[in-house]
Design a protein around this motif. Sequence first.
Motif, short mmCIF file in Angstrom:
data_model
loop_
_atom_site.label_atom_id
_atom_site.label_comp_id
_atom_site.label_asym_id
_atom_site.label_seq_id
_atom_site.Cartn_x
_atom_site.Cartn_y
_atom_site.Cartn_z
N ASN A 38 0.82 -1.21 0.00
CA ASN A 38 0.00 0.00 0.00
C ASN A 38 0.85 1.26 0.00
O ASN A 38 0.35 2.36 -0.14
CB ASN A 38 -0.92 0.01 1.21
CG ASN A 38 -2.19 -0.80 0.96
OD1 ASN A 38 -2.97 -0.45 0.10
ND2 ASN A 38 -2.37 -1.87 1.69
N ALA A 159 -12.16 3.38 5.32
CA ALA A 159 -13.01 2.19 5.47
C ALA A 159 -12.36 1.11 6.32
O ALA A 159 -13.06 0.36 7.01
CB ALA A 159 -13.35 1.63 4.09
N ILE A 162 -13.60 0.90 9.83
CA ILE A 162 -15.01 0.54 10.03
C ILE A 162 -15.15 -0.98 9.92
O ILE A 162 -16.07 -1.58 10.46
CB ILE A 162 -15.87 1.29 9.01
CG1 ILE A 162 -15.73 2.79 9.27
CG2 ILE A 162 -17.34 0.89 9.10
CD1 ILE A 162 -15.77 3.62 8.05
N ALA A 163 -14.22 -1.59 9.22
CA ALA A 163 -14.13 -3.05 9.17
C ALA A 163 -13.37 -3.52 10.42
O ALA A 163 -12.64 -2.75 11.03
CB ALA A 163 -13.38 -3.46 7.90
N PRO A 164 -13.55 -4.79 10.80
CA PRO A 164 -12.81 -5.31 11.96
C PRO A 164 -11.31 -5.08 11.78
O PRO A 164 -10.78 -5.30 10.69
CB PRO A 164 -13.14 -6.81 11.95
CG PRO A 164 -14.44 -6.91 11.23
CD PRO A 164 -14.44 -5.81 10.22
N ILE A 174 -18.76 2.05 13.65
CA ILE A 174 -20.00 1.94 12.87
C ILE A 174 -21.06 2.87 13.47
O ILE A 174 -21.76 3.58 12.74
CB ILE A 174 -20.48 0.48 12.85
CG1 ILE A 174 -19.56 -0.36 11.95
CG2 ILE A 174 -21.93 0.39 12.36
CD1 ILE A 174 -19.77 -1.86 12.05
N VAL A 177 -20.29 6.28 12.28
CA VAL A 177 -20.69 6.47 10.88
C VAL A 177 -22.20 6.72 10.78
O VAL A 177 -22.66 7.56 10.00
CB VAL A 177 -20.30 5.23 10.04
CG1 VAL A 177 -20.96 5.26 8.66
CG2 VAL A 177 -18.79 5.14 9.90
N HIS A 178 -22.97 6.01 11.59
CA HIS A 178 -24.42 6.20 11.56
C HIS A 178 -24.84 7.52 12.20
O HIS A 178 -25.87 8.07 11.85
CB HIS A 178 -25.11 5.03 12.25
CG HIS A 178 -25.09 3.77 11.44
ND1 HIS A 178 -25.03 2.51 12.00
CD2 HIS A 178 -25.08 3.56 10.10
CE1 HIS A 178 -25.01 1.60 11.05
NE2 HIS A 178 -25.03 2.21 9.88
N THR A 183 -19.47 10.80 5.66
CA THR A 183 -18.05 10.48 5.79
C THR A 183 -17.36 10.69 4.44
O THR A 183 -18.00 10.63 3.39
CB THR A 183 -17.82 9.02 6.23
OG1 THR A 183 -18.36 8.15 5.24
CG2 THR A 183 -18.47 8.74 7.58
N ARG A 184 -16.08 10.93 4.52
CA ARG A 184 -15.27 11.08 3.32
C ARG A 184 -13.96 10.35 3.54
O ARG A 184 -13.55 10.12 4.67
CB ARG A 184 -14.95 12.56 3.03
CG ARG A 184 -16.15 13.47 2.84
CD ARG A 184 -16.82 13.25 1.49
NE ARG A 184 -17.90 14.19 1.28
CZ ARG A 184 -19.18 13.97 1.65
NH1 ARG A 184 -19.50 12.84 2.28
NH2 ARG A 184 -20.12 14.86 1.40
N SER A 185 -13.27 10.03 2.43
CA SER A 185 -11.94 9.45 2.53
C SER A 185 -11.15 9.82 1.29
O SER A 185 -11.57 9.53 0.17
CB SER A 185 -12.03 7.92 2.68
OG SER A 185 -10.74 7.37 2.82
N GLY A 187 -7.47 9.62 1.01
CA GLY A 187 -6.19 8.96 0.77
C GLY A 187 -4.97 9.83 1.01
O GLY A 187 -3.87 9.48 0.59
#
Lengths: 263, 263
Positions: A38, A159, A162-164, A174, A177-178, A183-185, A187
Amino acid sequence: MDLREIDQFAKDIIFEAGKRIRDAFSYDIKVETKADANDLVTNIDRETELFFIDKIKAFNPNHKILGEEGMGEGIESLDGSVWIIDPIDGTMNFVKQHRHFMITIGFFVDGIGKLGYILDVMREDLFYAIEGEGAWYNDSPLRRLNPLPLEEAVIGINASWIAPNRRVNHEKMIELVHKVRGTRSYGSAAMEIAFVVSGKLDAYISMRLSPWDIGGGTIIAKEVGAIATNLKGEPSSLLAQDTFIIANPSIHQEILKNYIEEK
Amino acid sequence: MDLREIDQFAKDIIFEAGKRIRDAFSYDIKVETKADANDLVTNIDRETELFFIDKIKAFNPNHKILGEEGMGEGIESLDGSVWIIDPIDGTMNFVKQHRHFMITIGFFVDGIGKLGYILDVMREDLFYAIEGEGAWYNDSPLRRLNPLPLEEAVIGINASWIAPNRRVNHEKMIELVHKVRGTRSYGSAAMEIAFVVSGKLDAYISMRLSPWDIGGGTIIAKEVGAIATNLKGEPSSLLAQDTFIIANPSIHQEILKNYIEEK
């Protein structure tokens, strides 16, 4: 120490480096991968860091330099005058999008942030600050951030968090986020920090940033009233990787207290 | 029908509308909320749609218009010449960031996409296509997309779809997030579509878009070889809300097959 003189010097070399990078787009970009796929690195990245080192050493050989590419000396403390430099923040954007990457620089004296810069290289947009004197977006002063409820906030978050993941309880993320409006991303940490200090985002959260990602931005943050800390609410480390949140002061504590649960 | 003439007309009104919006920033922006608090609407949004309707009706009174703000006639089929218009895609970006919002327009004849446009209003950057003749980014032809493995892809996806939601199995979306090289989220479907057709992103996925969000973009997609469908792999509806994916052709099927599980 004449901060105004150093500020002028810093702007000169940042704009010159930006121009060199834009010019370099006429040539092929050689890309190699670091250990982490990455984390792309380009020749331009390294050349830009060397450019800064040469200029700073000519300006004052006693100034120390901490850069992402490690072309400067390693430093173990923030004693004295220290430049913390990311020649290209958002390397993947640089390679793929040819936009949305930043040069960001912080100038510290004995650990105190004095001058901070984030240049959007392709737009030639400069966000910057002088300690105690204020912050600017190009020629316009940046206003202190207006308070807002968390429900109306737009926050920058990747993201992955927000994932495990191994860093924080993603169930709490999460909920965040709700809770927020959006939200924005993008990079690029420096881009998201620049957006927070100028009110384009209301917070930005990351579980793993390096000193050069945040050095310049934290100095700008102070001048507009944005709060920048690690996820324990303490100042983020400027000598090692750390967690990071920068937020509008009206929501910083609420996010930390109700939505961040470090593992 | 002289497509070149219509293309010139379309560009003229898009650039003029863009200038009107930029000029309007000197005035206050009045914001009101629709039923969904996430969906901000501004006066400028409506005025821009009315501007397009006036111009198109003067150009050819037989052309039909479907717009986000519903200022045109409702349409129930794509028979004849139909303009599908989003005067400002990315309204929250418009209000908060004063950048990253698009005008997007598609021109269809009997349901076939003929002309597609996405204008980044603040950058004055135009992505456009003429059916069968190609696509352009300003004056440069857009190349057909190069294949790449999913591991190297950067995809646009909103955090809402990675959190539990009513539309898709979010566990699968998490697998996708872990598989790809990176994710982005810009808050404007048209911007993310423009990034896919120009190779700045490799895919963009949304569980709920409207015809005006995607109309122009799907026409540009065709000319560069990007695949745009709903999440069943069929053409997205141009008369009602639908799911949506646009992707580099080398990864479109793989994403649909292995990572999308609609509820």
